[in-house]
Design a protein around this motif. Structure first.
Motif, short mmCIF file in Angstrom:
data_model
loop_
_atom_site.label_atom_id
_atom_site.label_comp_id
_atom_site.label_asym_id
_atom_site.label_seq_id
_atom_site.Cartn_x
_atom_site.Cartn_y
_atom_site.Cartn_z
N LYS A 1 0.82 -1.21 0.00
CA LYS A 1 0.00 0.00 0.00
C LYS A 1 0.86 1.26 0.00
N GLU B 1 2.23 1.86 -3.42
CA GLU B 1 1.21 2.26 -4.39
C GLU B 1 1.15 3.78 -4.49
N LYS B 2 1.44 4.45 -3.37
CA LYS B 2 1.36 5.91 -3.29
C LYS B 2 2.70 6.59 -3.55
N LYS C 1 3.20 10.14 -8.97
CA LYS C 1 3.41 9.94 -7.55
C LYS C 1 4.86 10.27 -7.22
N ALA D 1 3.55 12.38 1.71
CA ALA D 1 2.63 11.27 1.40
C ALA D 1 2.73 10.17 2.45
N LEU E 1 -0.16 8.61 5.37
CA LEU E 1 -0.54 7.20 5.51
C LEU E 1 -0.50 6.70 6.95
N VAL F 1 -2.92 11.24 -4.65
CA VAL F 1 -1.88 10.66 -3.80
C VAL F 1 -2.19 10.92 -2.33
N THR G 1 -5.12 11.96 0.50
CA THR G 1 -6.54 12.07 0.82
C THR G 1 -6.65 12.70 2.20
#
Length: 305
Positions: A79, A82-83, A106, A118, A122, A177, A179
């Motif tokens: 995960k 992915e970002k 990204k 980023a 997370l 990227v 949220t």
């Protein structure tokens, strides 16, 4: 070891005159450019300090290693990556151009500002306060220093002048990227950069990584060995900004620098090293700190290559 460290600090202190303290974050300009210190934590329990190793400074980009570890623990590698990509870059640490020109859009790696913002996003916690509480708790656990906290003067200075980081964050929000609340994420990022440490603290973080995720002094596993390997590899390829290749050639160990003047270096299966010298070169790395690590690596044959 103590005699060697004393010799290395004395030999390289002259290089502090070749750099300048960071001024784009006004509070950092108050640092004494002549400071230079080192702390070494070996995996068999020995610790050595020399020079200005007990002077406090803010982690700045060294904190990116801590938040990457926490993001991996919270989400797992799939995960996270992915970002955020895991590729080195020749661009500066606060570059915005690569976000626009690459596909997918990204960040190139977790050690540049966009990737670190980023990674912070997370980390579990529905607010800035919750995120930074977990980051501080994690940092205190790794270092064994319950007194570690945030320098709020530096935090306010970073927040007031962090326009480029704000641009990076809002761009990443537009591409998905990031949220959530951008300003809340940025506050957490500015706070993590403003965590105050000494050479001993970052040497202890490095020693845990050098010991494949286990605290050498207690035997407690902090992160899986796989995550320690990921972090050390990214430190080698990306940890010294666009000077990472030269650092790999001259020093040859996983390292991460910060514009507060610190450099954290993890020698796999041998030791953790913390260096502090706030006089920086044009790429944002400690001038004398680089020389100290180069000489120590040469004298003790520390290069992993």
């Amino acid at each position: 070891m103590q005699i060697l460290l004393s010799s290395i600090i004395n030999h390289n202190r002259k290089y502090t005159e070749l750099g300048e303290v960071a001024t784009y974050i006004p509070e950092l300009s108050k640092a004494n450019k002549n400071h230079l210190g080192i702390y070494v934590v070996t995996l068999d329990g020995e610790e050595y300090g020399e020079g200005d190793f007990d002077v406090k400074f803010t982690m700045q980009s060294i904190s990116k290693v801590v938040t990457l570890m926490l993001a991996l623990l919270d989400n797992g590698p799939e995960k996270v990556f992915e970002k955020i990509d895991m590729e080195p870059t020749a661009d500066t640490f606060n570059s915005i151009s690569s976000l626009e020109t690459r596909n997918p859009q990204k960040p190139l790696n977790p050690m540049i500002n966009s990737g670190a913002i980023a990674a912070t996003s997370l980390i579990y916690g529905e607010s800035c306060d919750k995120k930074i509480e977990r980051i501080l708790k994690f940092t205190r656990k790794i270092t064994g220093n319950k007194e570690i906290g945030i320098n709020y003067d530096v935090f306010r200075s970073e927040k007031e002048t962090g326009h480029r980081n704000r641009a990076l964050a809002y761009y990443m929000r537009s591409t998905g990227v990031l949220t959530g609340d951008v300003e809340d994420i940025l506050d957490a990022y500015f706070m993590q950069c403003s965590i105050e440490v000494t050479c001993k603290d970052i040497a202890r973080i490095a020693a845990m990584l050098a010991n494949n995720g286990i605290l050498p002094w207690s035997g407690e596993r902090i992160i899986p060995a796989q995550y320690a390997r990921i972090v050390k590899t990214i430190m080698v390829t990306c940890g010294m900004y666009d000077e990472s290749g030269e650092f790999a050639v001259k020093v040859g160990i996983p390292g991460k620098s910060g514009v507060g003047g610190g450099i954290m270096a993890a020698v796999p299966n041998r030791m953790g090293i913390g260096v502090f010298g706030p006089a920086l070169n044009k790429k944002g790395n400690s001038v004398a700190g680089l020389k100290v690590l180069e000489e120590l690596s040469r004298e003790l044959d520390l290069s992993i290559f």
